[in-house]
Motif scaffolding. Structure first.
Motif, mmCIF file in Angstrom:
data_model
loop_
_atom_site.group_PDB
_atom_site.id
_atom_site.type_symbol
_atom_site.label_atom_id
_atom_site.label_comp_id
_atom_site.label_asym_id
_atom_site.label_seq_id
_atom_site.Cartn_x
_atom_site.Cartn_y
_atom_site.Cartn_z
ATOM 1 N N GLY A 224 0.949 -1.139 0.072
ATOM 2 C CA GLY A 224 -0.095 0.084 -0.054
ATOM 3 C C GLY A 224 0.791 1.091 0.064
ATOM 4 N N SER A 225 2.159 1.313 0.038
ATOM 5 C CA SER A 225 3.042 2.431 0.025
ATOM 6 C C SER A 225 3.582 2.648 -1.535
ATOM 7 C CB SER A 225 4.150 2.374 0.897
ATOM 8 O OG SER A 225 5.061 1.149 0.178
ATOM 9 N N GLU A 226 3.769 4.117 -1.654
ATOM 10 C CA GLU A 226 4.408 4.686 -2.738
ATOM 11 C C GLU A 226 5.485 5.647 -2.699
ATOM 12 O OE1 GLU A 226 0.867 6.208 -4.580
ATOM 13 O OE2 GLU A 226 1.180 8.260 -3.589
ATOM 14 N N MET A 227 6.341 5.672 -3.626
ATOM 15 C CA MET A 227 7.592 6.777 -3.231
ATOM 16 C C MET A 227 7.961 7.294 -4.731
ATOM 17 S SD MET A 227 11.468 5.646 -2.552
ATOM 18 C CE MET A 227 11.139 5.413 -0.566
ATOM 19 N N ASN A 228 8.067 8.697 -4.556
ATOM 20 C CA ASN A 228 8.346 9.639 -5.728
ATOM 21 C C ASN A 228 9.683 9.876 -5.637
ATOM 22 O OD1 ASN A 228 7.462 11.312 -7.931
ATOM 23 N ND2 ASN A 228 7.572 12.958 -6.833
ATOM 24 N N VAL A 229 10.577 9.646 -6.733
ATOM 25 C CA VAL A 229 11.919 9.732 -6.814
ATOM 26 C C VAL A 229 12.240 10.484 -7.942
ATOM 27 C CG1 VAL A 229 13.973 8.320 -7.260
ATOM 28 C CG2 VAL A 229 12.275 7.271 -6.032
ATOM 29 N N GLU A 230 12.976 11.381 -7.720
ATOM 30 C CA GLU A 230 13.492 12.361 -8.670
ATOM 31 C C GLU A 230 14.592 11.861 -9.414
ATOM 32 O OE1 GLU A 230 14.368 16.103 -6.974
ATOM 33 O OE2 GLU A 230 12.220 16.706 -6.273
ATOM 34 N N ILE A 231 14.777 12.270 -10.683
ATOM 35 C CA ILE A 231 16.141 11.937 -11.531
ATOM 36 C C ILE A 231 16.647 13.213 -11.987
ATOM 37 C CG2 ILE A 231 16.746 10.691 -13.581
ATOM 38 C CD1 ILE A 231 14.125 9.140 -13.343
ATOM 39 N N GLY A 232 18.049 13.220 -11.851
ATOM 40 C CA GLY A 232 18.918 14.344 -12.016
ATOM 41 C C GLY A 232 18.734 14.478 -13.416
ATOM 42 N N MET A 233 18.981 15.908 -13.679
ATOM 43 C CA MET A 233 19.148 16.337 -15.166
ATOM 44 C C MET A 233 20.115 15.643 -16.102
ATOM 45 S SD MET A 233 19.542 20.298 -16.830
ATOM 46 C CE MET A 233 18.224 20.839 -15.634
ATOM 47 N N GLY A 234 19.615 14.843 -17.153
ATOM 48 C CA GLY A 234 20.646 14.173 -18.141
ATOM 49 C C GLY A 234 20.868 12.936 -17.550
ATOM 50 N N ARG A 235 20.254 12.421 -16.437
ATOM 51 C CA ARG A 235 20.646 11.026 -15.924
ATOM 52 C C ARG A 235 19.457 10.206 -16.392
ATOM 53 N NH1 ARG A 235 25.343 10.586 -13.470
ATOM 54 N NH2 ARG A 235 24.236 8.808 -12.096
ATOM 55 N N LYS A 236 19.962 8.978 -16.156
ATOM 56 C CA LYS A 236 18.845 7.722 -16.566
ATOM 57 C C LYS A 236 18.920 6.987 -15.451
ATOM 58 C CE LYS A 236 20.520 7.816 -21.317
ATOM 59 N NZ LYS A 236 21.267 6.767 -22.512
ATOM 60 N N MET A 237 17.707 6.090 -15.436
ATOM 61 C CA MET A 237 17.343 4.998 -14.418
ATOM 62 C C MET A 237 17.153 3.449 -15.148
ATOM 63 S SD MET A 237 14.602 5.381 -11.288
ATOM 64 C CE MET A 237 15.597 6.705 -10.464
ATOM 65 N N TYR A 238 17.530 2.737 -14.331
ATOM 66 C CA TYR A 238 16.944 1.495 -14.801
ATOM 67 C C TYR A 238 16.552 0.538 -13.674
ATOM 68 C CZ TYR A 238 16.972 -3.216 -17.158
ATOM 69 O OH TYR A 238 16.426 -4.316 -17.676
ATOM 70 N N VAL A 239 15.553 -0.133 -13.726
ATOM 71 C CA VAL A 239 14.620 -0.955 -12.424
ATOM 72 C C VAL A 239 14.645 -2.141 -13.038
ATOM 73 C CG1 VAL A 239 12.584 -1.313 -11.102
ATOM 74 C CG2 VAL A 239 13.165 1.147 -12.027
ATOM 75 N N HIS A 240 15.403 -3.035 -12.133
ATOM 76 C CA HIS A 240 15.244 -4.521 -12.286
ATOM 77 C C HIS A 240 14.386 -5.143 -11.224
ATOM 78 C CE1 HIS A 240 15.946 -8.665 -13.247
ATOM 79 N NE2 HIS A 240 16.085 -9.142 -12.055
ATOM 80 N N HIS A 241 13.136 -5.757 -11.314
ATOM 81 C CA HIS A 241 12.135 -5.868 -10.467
ATOM 82 C C HIS A 241 12.607 -7.366 -10.020
ATOM 83 C CE1 HIS A 241 8.695 -6.172 -7.935
ATOM 84 N NE2 HIS A 241 7.790 -6.801 -8.923
ATOM 85 N N ILE A 242 12.393 -7.781 -8.714
ATOM 86 C CA ILE A 242 12.725 -9.249 -8.077
ATOM 87 C C ILE A 242 11.482 -9.726 -7.609
ATOM 88 C CG2 ILE A 242 14.138 -10.220 -6.285
ATOM 89 C CD1 ILE A 242 16.356 -7.932 -6.653
ATOM 90 N N ALA A 243 10.612 -9.104 -6.591
ATOM 91 C CA ALA A 243 9.568 -9.547 -5.736
ATOM 92 C C ALA A 243 8.471 -8.708 -5.742
ATOM 93 C CB ALA A 243 10.268 -10.412 -4.578
ATOM 94 N N GLY A 244 7.284 -9.321 -5.502
ATOM 95 C CA GLY A 244 6.126 -8.303 -5.298
ATOM 96 C C GLY A 244 5.390 -7.985 -6.584
ATOM 97 N N GLU A 245 4.446 -6.952 -6.575
ATOM 98 C CA GLU A 245 3.996 -6.152 -7.645
ATOM 99 C C GLU A 245 4.100 -4.617 -7.709
ATOM 100 O OE1 GLU A 245 -0.372 -7.360 -7.337
ATOM 101 O OE2 GLU A 245 -0.121 -9.269 -7.082
ATOM 102 N N LEU A 246 5.063 -4.499 -8.226
ATOM 103 C CA LEU A 246 5.536 -3.101 -8.638
ATOM 104 C C LEU A 246 5.010 -2.384 -9.632
ATOM 105 C CD1 LEU A 246 7.599 -0.809 -7.736
ATOM 106 C CD2 LEU A 246 9.268 -2.062 -9.314
ATOM 107 N N SER A 247 4.692 -1.074 -9.626
ATOM 108 C CA SER A 247 4.022 -0.080 -10.597
ATOM 109 C C SER A 247 5.156 0.930 -10.628
ATOM 110 C CB SER A 247 2.775 0.281 -10.238
ATOM 111 O OG SER A 247 1.761 -0.620 -10.440
#
Length: 231
Positions: free
Chosen positions: A170-193
């Protein structure tokens, strides 16, 4: 912009003792559309049978991170490190000018599952280094590796950071991404949106050309994922 890399679309190789899935091109798996993402070069999802493993082999100029998902590893290397890693532990091997190592399933009966991650360095020919640590399972983002070793994280030779994401139900988190940066997410367990995209275990998400992203868990179990901040 978010681009999903679904688990079933990854490369796969089954060698009997090793069943592995490749998020990016690796060994005999080649896909010109998936050669890595920024400095992130490899994410291999390895399942290794008991009494099996990788014989002694060499690397150089690569930051190699291992995360044990289940079971345990027996590690040996040419720098004199002889270690056992258990489920939940991370290992960083900075190959530098050259290192030889072996990685074996330390159990006689249980399968070993691990993630093997390669990040390309921005300096070369350094002295090889070895680091090992359990970072726990605190909710939120926990720094695993960073250029400065911030918050007790591993120190890597690249302008990149790796975080462990744990989201309670039931929780959520807003994460900022620096200018010109990229992000990659590798999901391991649970139901992530990730924003409006639903990820299943093994899925990945390339995130670029945006300044923030929302992670949310609408299920009844914890979410666990790895989050890479990349140049």
């Amino acid at each position: 912009m978010i681009t999903l890399r679904q688990s079933q679309d990854r490369g796969n190789a089954n060698h009997g003792w090793l069943d592995t899935k490749h998020s990016f091109s690796f060994a005999n798996y080649y896909d010109p559309q998936h050669m890595g993402f920024s400095a992130l070069r490899v994410i291999n999802d390895d399942r290794i049978k008991p009494n099996s493993g990788f014989d002694t082999h060499g690397h150089r100029d690569m930051e190699i991170i291992t995360f044990v998902l289940s079971g345990s590893i027996q590690h040996k290397d040419s720098e004199g490190n002889v270690k056992v890693l258990t489920a939940g532990e991370f290992q960083l091997m900075s190959a530098g000018s050259g290192i030889y190592h072996s990685e074996f399933n330390a159990s006689q009966t249980e399968e070993l599952q691990l993630l093997q991650i390669w990040i390309e360095p921005n300096t070369f020919g350094n002295e090889p280094e070895y680091q090992q640590k359990s970072f726990g399972t605190n909710a939120g983002l926990t720094a695993i590796a960073s250029p400065t070793g911030q918050e007790g994280s591993f120190s890597i030779k690249q302008d990149a950071s790796l975080y462990q994401l744990v989201l309670e139900p039931g929780s959520e988190m807003n994460v900022e991404i620096g200018m010109g940066r990229k992000m990659y997410v590798h999901h391991i367990a649970g139901e992530l949106s990730v924003d409006s995209y639903a990820l299943s275990p093994g899925d990945g998400a390339k995130i670029e050309l945006t300044d923030k992203v929302m992670f949310s868990n609408n299920s009844t179990t914890n979410v666990i994922a790895l989050v890479f901040d990349l140049p």
